[in-house]
Design a protein around this motif. Structure first.
Motif, mmCIF file in Angstrom:
data_model
loop_
_atom_site.group_PDB
_atom_site.id
_atom_site.type_symbol
_atom_site.label_atom_id
_atom_site.label_comp_id
_atom_site.label_asym_id
_atom_site.label_seq_id
_atom_site.Cartn_x
_atom_site.Cartn_y
_atom_site.Cartn_z
ATOM 1 N N LEU A 81 -3.017 5.941 -1.398
ATOM 2 C CA LEU A 81 -2.301 6.754 -3.079
ATOM 3 C C LEU A 81 -2.758 5.110 -3.997
ATOM 4 O O LEU A 81 -3.722 5.436 -5.162
ATOM 5 C CB LEU A 81 -1.942 6.763 -2.518
ATOM 6 C CG LEU A 81 -1.227 8.195 -2.169
ATOM 7 C CD1 LEU A 81 -0.382 8.977 -2.347
ATOM 8 C CD2 LEU A 81 -2.680 9.321 -2.558
ATOM 9 N N ASP A 82 -2.814 3.942 -3.364
ATOM 10 C CA ASP A 82 -2.687 3.078 -4.555
ATOM 11 C C ASP A 82 -2.295 1.377 -3.878
ATOM 12 O O ASP A 82 -1.679 1.755 -2.398
ATOM 13 C CB ASP A 82 -0.968 3.044 -5.191
ATOM 14 C CG ASP A 82 -1.061 1.766 -6.314
ATOM 15 O OD1 ASP A 82 -2.526 1.895 -6.733
ATOM 16 O OD2 ASP A 82 0.465 1.721 -6.892
ATOM 17 N N LEU A 83 -2.635 0.412 -4.010
ATOM 18 C CA LEU A 83 -2.666 -0.686 -3.063
ATOM 19 C C LEU A 83 -2.911 -1.885 -4.445
ATOM 20 O O LEU A 83 -3.481 -1.811 -5.585
ATOM 21 C CB LEU A 83 -4.108 -1.077 -2.458
ATOM 22 C CG LEU A 83 -4.215 -2.210 -1.717
ATOM 23 C CD1 LEU A 83 -4.416 -1.735 -0.225
ATOM 24 C CD2 LEU A 83 -4.987 -3.099 -2.405
ATOM 25 N N THR A 84 -1.212 -2.469 -4.346
ATOM 26 C CA THR A 84 -1.477 -3.910 -5.264
ATOM 27 C C THR A 84 -0.919 -5.474 -4.564
ATOM 28 O O THR A 84 -0.670 -5.010 -2.866
ATOM 29 C CB THR A 84 -0.476 -4.368 -6.655
ATOM 30 O OG1 THR A 84 1.109 -4.003 -4.706
ATOM 31 C CG2 THR A 84 0.055 -2.646 -7.198
ATOM 32 N N VAL B 246 0.803 -1.372 0.381
ATOM 33 C CA VAL B 246 0.042 0.176 -0.130
ATOM 34 C C VAL B 246 0.921 1.778 0.200
ATOM 35 O O VAL B 246 1.944 1.086 0.479
ATOM 36 C CB VAL B 246 -1.521 0.612 1.373
ATOM 37 C CG1 VAL B 246 -2.551 -0.678 0.824
ATOM 38 C CG2 VAL B 246 0.188 -0.042 2.589
ATOM 39 N N GLU B 247 0.689 2.158 -0.459
ATOM 40 C CA GLU B 247 0.965 3.654 -0.732
ATOM 41 C C GLU B 247 0.274 4.338 0.269
ATOM 42 O O GLU B 247 -0.555 4.796 -0.505
ATOM 43 C CB GLU B 247 1.556 3.658 -1.789
ATOM 44 C CG GLU B 247 2.745 5.286 -2.016
ATOM 45 C CD GLU B 247 2.735 5.810 -3.452
ATOM 46 O OE1 GLU B 247 2.329 7.238 -3.974
ATOM 47 O OE2 GLU B 247 2.755 4.483 -4.490
ATOM 48 N N THR C 226 5.315 4.222 1.465
ATOM 49 C CA THR C 226 5.059 2.389 0.906
ATOM 50 C C THR C 226 5.325 0.947 1.895
ATOM 51 O O THR C 226 6.834 1.144 2.708
ATOM 52 C CB THR C 226 6.073 1.470 -0.204
ATOM 53 O OG1 THR C 226 5.965 3.154 -1.113
ATOM 54 C CG2 THR C 226 5.173 0.418 -0.791
#
Lengths: 342, 261, 274
Positions: free
Chosen positions: A305-308, A258-259, A281
């Motif tokens: 902000l971002d999740l992978t 996760v960011e 991160t």
């Protein structure tokens, strides 16, 4: 193909090694009665490989990979069990069989040190009795594929490690073997050269339909070349199946990266095991079953902000497999594993 | 036919490798010359004080010396380099390459390396023999020549078999090179006719490390002192040792691949 | 108690250290060591047999040596040769090519001390084989020798001088490894000359006059034949003393040679590396 190219049935290799305790007295005693211990290098493995397959043979040092490979190449007699390659029993060392297979060992050289590469090729031509026309054609092809042109007329001692390995491989393939045993073919090479050799093996397999059994410490080799892997550990077959299935079965975890907007981040260990944390991160290791739930909570609780979500890298999976203590690593057949491992 | 072509290929590769180090030729020439000086000097001193040595006249000892150089040169050119490579291959694990080749492993191992500059010893041996035979021409007929050829062949095969047996030990022991030093040391003793040695030493040089068959016996043939018994023993010994060394080699190979384990 | 050692005491301590470690290392290679000894036994044995044969054919004696005296000469030569021989040329060839020599240079002591200590350690260890071998040969060949008491007294000194006569020259030759990797031809040329003039092929008395005269001015006789002849009682007191003077002269020359070549070699080594 009707029947598999490689058939291995309950193959075993047990070495008896002398055991000696320290000290002079023990040394004298061992003269009279040697105490020996059985090392079960390969302890009953069974598998088949079909024509044209490239199979990766994985296992830590001492797992029995090289012993198995040597038995299949006819260098070692098994203690028990049976194997057929191209219909031959390898250790009978039938000339016809030897003519149709090859063994490449990444750490060992067969080229003659002081003379140009092409002369070592000539020697193999004589040994394998290759007709001139076929020889010329094969050399041409290999030179093109491996870009050997400028190397052929240099003495081997003047080649770099990578160049030498390319020539070693070419020398092993002059007789157009139908089965290739590659033992750590890329060991010690730089990344570019590893990639080139990998590309070559794939291409050779595509063109000739040869069957390839390969061991490597570099997962990149395995990922790039092998759709199927066989994992052995303590001489026992642990897994045999598709590479993805290996990851699926052995890694009960996913990695969530996760960011976050608000740095420094709060302590996220409540969501899972923190594997990495730098800047904004964070990487978490989360049991597979609860991954969707954790993902939902993360998105709800934090400003993401971002999740992978990813599978862990193959190296890590393999490491986990081999970290298992001996008694729990029992295989039950093709792609099947004992439930307690999952 | 196939093996003859292989032999020639290896010979060519040996020459190529030696051409990479051309200076070695001159060095080898110096070494051969020194060896020759030592041998001839020794003979000269001995024959200052006597007309014959244990019944061997100067020209006859010269013939013996010729055989000594000839066989010694062949050992150094062909047998020793190949056997050393074989032992090195066992240590490094590269013997596996030889064993995966579709040809007889003993043949491959035995012809795999040549040190061609050592051929200077063979040249000197032939020259010495020619000179000696020139002086002995009245006693050398076709029969002697045939017996010489036969005993020389037997001697060569005996030497090869002994080397193969010694080298085969490296399947079990790591440091066998030293055993080979024993052979070369005993071979030096074969520069003189074994008939002059005390019985115990003669026995060692004939049966334990049978260098006598490589030098004294062929020289006996060419100096007209060959009896049928010796001829028979030489040929028989060669045949037996060939078979024994082959069997021992196969046994060692089986041990290597773990058939007995 | 850290008493300051005199330079001599210090050197003795260093020698003891080298000696102990060499003994330990060489003991590890005892089988190889025994095999290498074989050459040192076979060569005198072969020439002994040759000369015994000649003497018997000539009615029991040749050139002033009887069969028994030949036996004494060659058994003596075997032991003296064992005491004085070196393998230092191959040692330096290996050390310089493998780069091991660099480590030697880091030590605050001249490398020749280690070489002498190693040589002596090997000799002491292998005496356990050479002495029985000599006794066995003595039992077989029945040597006869009648040395004067003064010759017996002088022999140890002559032997030590012979050792250094040979050691410094061999060591100087070993320095050739700084310049060339092909030391075998050089060594062999040196050895062939040595074998003749040191009296290994035959006692020098059996050579022509010219060779004997040449042997007087070359170093090789003083390395081997001289101590052997001394203990066999074949020399006069004057000859014995004269021989020791010759030994001292060659030791002096050898030292100068060793020093000069070593310095030049080090300069070259520093300039070109291993």
């Amino acid at each position: 193909m009707a029947s598999p190219v490689i058939q291995v049935h309950d193959l075993r290799k047990i070495y008896m090694v002398g055991e000696r305790e320290a000290g002079v007295l023990a040394a004298v005693r061992s003269l009279v009665r040697r105490r020996t211990r059985a090392i079960r290098a390969v302890d009953g493995i069974t598998f088949h490989v079909d024509a044209g397959e490239i199979v990766g043979f994985l296992g830590p040092n001492g797992a029995g990979k090289t012993t198995t490979l040597k038995m299949l190449a006819g260098l070692l007699h098994p203690t028990e069990g049976d194997a057929r390659v191209l219909g031959f029993r390898p250790w009978e060392r039938d000339r016809e069989y030897l003519r149709r297979m090859t063994l490449v060992m990444g750490q060992r050289n067969q080229l003659i040190w002081d003379i140009p590469v092409v002369d070592s090729f000539e020697l193999n031509r004589a040994i394998y009795n290759i007709p001139p026309e076929a020889y010329r054609q094969t050399v041409e092809e290999l030179v093109a594929l491996l870009e050997l042109g400028p190397l052929l007329h240099k003495p081997v001692r003047n080649l770099s490690l990578g160049e030498r390995m390319k020539c070693e491989i070419a020398a092993s393939l002059l007789h157009r073997p139908r089965v290739l045993f590659l033992d750590e073919p890329t060991i010690g090479l730089d990344v570019t050269m590893q990639r080139r050799i990998r590309g070559f093996v794939a291409e050779y397999n595509r063109r000739t339909g040869a069957t390839v059994l390969l061991t490597s410490h570099y997962m990149a080799d395995v990922e790039a070349l092998c759709r199927r892997v066989i994992v052995i550990h303590h001489g026992v077959l642990l897994f045999d199946g598709a590479l993805e299935a290996l990851v699926e079965r052995f890694s009960p975890f996913k990695l969530i990266t996760v960011e976050l907007a608000d740095l420094p981040a709060r302590d996220l260990s409540a969501y899972g095991q923190v594997v990495r944390q730098d800047e904004g991160t964070v990487t978490l290791r989360v049991p597979k079953a609860i991954t969707p739930e954790v993902t939902g909570r993360l998105l709800a609780d934090l400003e993401v902000l971002d999740l992978t979500v990813q599978d862990p890298p193959i190296e890590e999976v393999i490491e986990q497999v081999f970290a298992q203590p001996e008694e729990t690593t029992l295989a039950t057949g093709n792609g099947e594993l004992r439930p307690e491992l999952l | 036919m196939h093996y003859l072509r292989l032999f020639l290929t290896y010979l060519k590769l040996g020459l190529l490798a030696e051409l990479e180090y051309r200076a070695n030729f001159w060095i080898q020439l110096v070494q051969t010359a020194m060896e020759l000086a030592l041998a001839l000097g020794g003979l000269a001193v001995v024959f200052r004080h006597t007309g014959d040595l244990g019944g061997w006249r100067p020209a006859e000892l010269l013939a013996l010396l010729g055989v000594y150089f000839l066989i010694g040169g062949l050992i150094r050119t062909m047998v020793r380099p190949s056997m050393q490579k074989f032992m090195e291959d066992i240590r490094k694990g590269t013997l596996d390459f030889t064993l995966t080749k579709p040809a007889d492993a003993q043949v491959l191992v035995s012809i795999q390396r040549f040190e061609l500059w050592k051929i200077t010893d063979v040249g000197v041996g032939i020259a010495l023999l020619a000179i000696a035979l020139g002086r002995l021409s009245d006693s050398v007929g076709p029969l002697q020549a045939a017996m010489f050829g036969l005993t020389l062949l037997s001697g060569g095969l005996i030497v090869y078999s002994v080397w193969l047996i010694l080298a085969t030990f490296s399947f079990w022991f790591v440091k066998v090179e030293n055993i080979l030093v024993i052979f070369m040391t005993m071979y030096e003793a074969a520069r003189w006719p074994v008939t002059i040695y005390p019985p115990w030493l003669r026995w060692i040089l004939t049966f334990l490390i049978p260098v006598a068959f490589a030098t004294t016996v062929p020289a006996q043939a060419v100096t007209g002192r060959m009896d049928p018994t010796t001829l028979g023993i030489a040929a028989g010994m060669a045949g037996i040792l060939l078979v024994v060394s082959r069997a021992f080699w196969l046994y060692g190979l089986r041990f290597y691949s773990g058939a007995s384990a | 108690m850290t008493a300051i050692l005199t330079p001599f005491q210090n050197l003795c301590a260093i020698y003891r250290g080298f000696f102990r470690t060499s003994l330990a290392v060489q003991f590890q290679y005892r089988v190889a060591m025994l095999i290498w000894l074989l050459g040192g036994i076979m060569e005198p044995l072969v020439y002994l047999v040759v000369w015994t044969t000649v003497a018997q054919q000539q009615g029991g004696a040749v050139g002033g040596f009887t069969v028994q005296e030949f036996a004494a000469y060659y058994i003596g030569a075997m032991l003296v040769n064992h005491a004085v021989f070196t393998w230092i040329m191959w040692e330096y060839d290996y050390r310089i090519r493998s780069g091991e020599f660099s480590a030697t240079l880091l030590r605050p002591i001249h490398p020749i001390h280690r070489d002498i200590a190693e040589n002596l350690a090997y000799k002491v260890l292998t005496l356990a084989v050479m002495l029985p071998a000599a006794l066995l040969l003595a039992w077989i060949f029945q040597p006869r020798w009648a040395p004067q008491p003064w010759a017996l007294a002088l022999f140890p000194l002559a032997l030590v001088l012979a050792f250094f006569t040979r050691f410094f020259l061999d060591w100087s030759l070993a320095m050739a490894a700084f310049w060339t990797t092909r030391i075998n031809a050089i060594n062999q040329a040196y050895f062939v000359v040595l074998i003749f003039f040191a009296g290994r092929v035959a006692p020098l008395d059996l050579f022509p006059e010219a060779v004997q005269r040449l042997a007087l001015v070359l170093p090789f006789r003083w390395m081997l034949a001289f101590p052997v002849e001394l203990i066999l009682g074949r020399l006069t007191l004057a000859e014995a003393l004269g021989g020791m003077v010759a030994q001292l002269i060659w030791i002096g020359l050898g030292l100068i040679l060793a020093r000069t070549i070593y310095r030049a070699g080090i300069r070259r080594y520093a300039a070109f590396g291993a």
